[in-house]
Design a protein around this motif. Structure first.
Motif, PDB file in Angstrom:
ATOM      1  N   LYS A   7      21.598  42.248  50.806  1.00 14.75           N
ATOM      2  CA  LYS A   7      21.135  41.788  49.502  1.00 14.75           C
ATOM      3  C   LYS A   7      22.357  41.379  48.675  1.00 14.75           C
ATOM      4  O   LYS A   7      23.481  41.797  48.948  1.00 14.75           O
ATOM      5  CB  LYS A   7      20.390  42.915  48.784  1.00 14.75           C
ATOM      6  CG  LYS A   7      19.262  43.515  49.587  1.00 14.75           C
ATOM      7  CD  LYS A   7      17.948  42.988  49.129  1.00 14.75           C
ATOM      8  CE  LYS A   7      16.779  43.692  49.770  1.00 14.75           C
ATOM      9  NZ  LYS A   7      16.536  43.392  51.146  1.00 14.75           N
ATOM     10  N   LYS A   8      22.122  40.587  47.647  1.00 13.49           N
ATOM     11  CA  LYS A   8      23.199  40.091  46.794  1.00 13.49           C
ATOM     12  C   LYS A   8      24.050  41.249  46.262  1.00 13.49           C
ATOM     13  O   LYS A   8      23.534  42.228  45.736  1.00 13.49           O
ATOM     14  CB  LYS A   8      22.619  39.298  45.626  1.00 13.49           C
ATOM     15  CG  LYS A   8      23.665  38.647  44.772  1.00 13.49           C
ATOM     16  CD  LYS A   8      23.032  37.796  43.696  1.00 13.49           C
ATOM     17  CE  LYS A   8      24.097  37.149  42.845  1.00 13.49           C
ATOM     18  NZ  LYS A   8      23.509  36.305  41.815  1.00 13.49           N
ATOM     19  N   GLY A   9      25.380  41.128  46.449  1.00 16.45           N
ATOM     20  CA  GLY A   9      26.321  42.120  45.957  1.00 16.45           C
ATOM     21  C   GLY A   9      26.585  43.286  46.894  1.00 16.45           C
ATOM     22  O   GLY A   9      27.458  44.090  46.627  1.00 16.45           O
ATOM     23  N   GLU A  10      25.857  43.383  47.999  1.00 11.16           N
ATOM     24  CA  GLU A  10      26.050  44.497  48.936  1.00 11.16           C
ATOM     25  C   GLU A  10      27.257  44.247  49.837  1.00 11.16           C
ATOM     26  O   GLU A  10      27.506  43.129  50.272  1.00 11.16           O
ATOM     27  CB  GLU A  10      24.816  44.703  49.811  1.00 11.16           C
ATOM     28  CG  GLU A  10      23.656  45.324  49.089  1.00 11.16           C
ATOM     29  CD  GLU A  10      22.490  45.637  50.007  1.00 11.16           C
ATOM     30  OE1 GLU A  10      21.814  46.647  49.727  1.00 11.16           O
ATOM     31  OE2 GLU A  10      22.242  44.899  50.986  1.00 11.16           O
ATOM     32  N   ASP A  11      27.992  45.333  50.106  1.00  5.60           N
ATOM     33  CA  ASP A  11      29.124  45.304  51.025  1.00  5.60           C
ATOM     34  C   ASP A  11      28.699  45.891  52.366  1.00  5.60           C
ATOM     35  O   ASP A  11      27.835  46.767  52.414  1.00  5.60           O
ATOM     36  CB  ASP A  11      30.281  46.156  50.499  1.00  5.60           C
ATOM     37  CG  ASP A  11      30.967  45.548  49.301  1.00  5.60           C
ATOM     38  OD1 ASP A  11      30.873  44.326  49.123  1.00  5.60           O
ATOM     39  OD2 ASP A  11      31.590  46.299  48.534  1.00  5.60           O
ATOM     40  N   ALA A  12      29.352  45.419  53.426  1.00 10.86           N
ATOM     41  CA  ALA A  12      29.086  45.958  54.753  1.00 10.86           C
ATOM     42  C   ALA A  12      30.352  45.857  55.595  1.00 10.86           C
ATOM     43  O   ALA A  12      31.244  45.058  55.309  1.00 10.86           O
ATOM     44  CB  ALA A  12      27.950  45.199  55.426  1.00 10.86           C
ATOM     45  N   ILE A  13      30.406  46.663  56.634  1.00 13.04           N
ATOM     46  CA  ILE A  13      31.485  46.620  57.609  1.00 13.04           C
ATOM     47  C   ILE A  13      30.955  45.878  58.840  1.00 13.04           C
ATOM     48  O   ILE A  13      29.870  46.193  59.334  1.00 13.04           O
ATOM     49  CB  ILE A  13      31.928  48.042  58.032  1.00 13.04           C
ATOM     50  CG1 ILE A  13      32.290  48.892  56.818  1.00 13.04           C
ATOM     51  CG2 ILE A  13      33.064  47.979  59.044  1.00 13.04           C
ATOM     52  CD1 ILE A  13      33.479  48.422  56.045  1.00 13.04           C
ATOM     53  N   ILE A  14      31.707  44.908  59.319  1.00 15.30           N
ATOM     54  CA  ILE A  14      31.294  44.153  60.499  1.00 15.30           C
ATOM     55  C   ILE A  14      31.477  45.036  61.727  1.00 15.30           C
ATOM     56  O   ILE A  14      32.554  45.580  61.965  1.00 15.30           O
ATOM     57  CB  ILE A  14      32.106  42.851  60.636  1.00 15.30           C
ATOM     58  CG1 ILE A  14      31.862  41.955  59.410  1.00 15.30           C
ATOM     59  CG2 ILE A  14      31.737  42.117  61.930  1.00 15.30           C
ATOM     60  CD1 ILE A  14      32.779  40.761  59.332  1.00 15.30           C
ATOM     61  N   SER A  34      35.347  42.329  63.725  1.00 17.10           N
ATOM     62  CA  SER A  34      34.935  43.730  63.703  1.00 17.10           C
ATOM     63  C   SER A  34      35.882  44.543  62.831  1.00 17.10           C
ATOM     64  O   SER A  34      37.095  44.342  62.862  1.00 17.10           O
ATOM     65  CB  SER A  34      34.939  44.305  65.121  1.00 17.10           C
ATOM     66  OG  SER A  34      34.012  43.625  65.918  1.00 17.10           O
ATOM     67  N   GLY A  35      35.302  45.446  62.029  1.00 23.97           N
ATOM     68  CA  GLY A  35      36.086  46.320  61.167  1.00 23.97           C
ATOM     69  C   GLY A  35      36.354  45.783  59.777  1.00 23.97           C
ATOM     70  O   GLY A  35      36.770  46.525  58.895  1.00 23.97           O
TER      71      GLY A  35
END
Length: 76
Positions: A7-14, A34-35
């Motif tokens: 969702k808009k503004g969400e961070d994630a780790i690949i 990755s990472g």
């Protein structure tokens, strides 16, 4: 989860880039590895591509390509 599900503004780790060939190389050149931490910024006016922020740069990735990038939501 898939990158396209953020969702808009969400961070994630690949976690993994499941693409191959030229697309995988281009994503690697953009810093999609990755990472790395990636943030969903916004959709284009017609919804595709989507804009992401990674390693100090804004990158546009098509939804179909984002389906091939596995991520884990960040706790930030």
């Amino acid at each position: 989860m898939k990158l396209s599900e953020l969702k808009k503004g969400e961070d994630a780790i690949i976690i993994k880039v499941e693409s191959t060939g030229e697309l995988k190389r281009r994503l690697h050149d953009f810093g999609v590895n990755s990472g790395e931490t990636i943030r969903f910024q916004r959709n284009a006016p017609l919804g595709d591509p989507q804009q992401y922020y990674i390693k100090g740069n804004n990158v546009a990735i098509r939804k179909t390509d984002a389906e091939n990038i596995l991520v884990e939501k960040s706790n930030k």
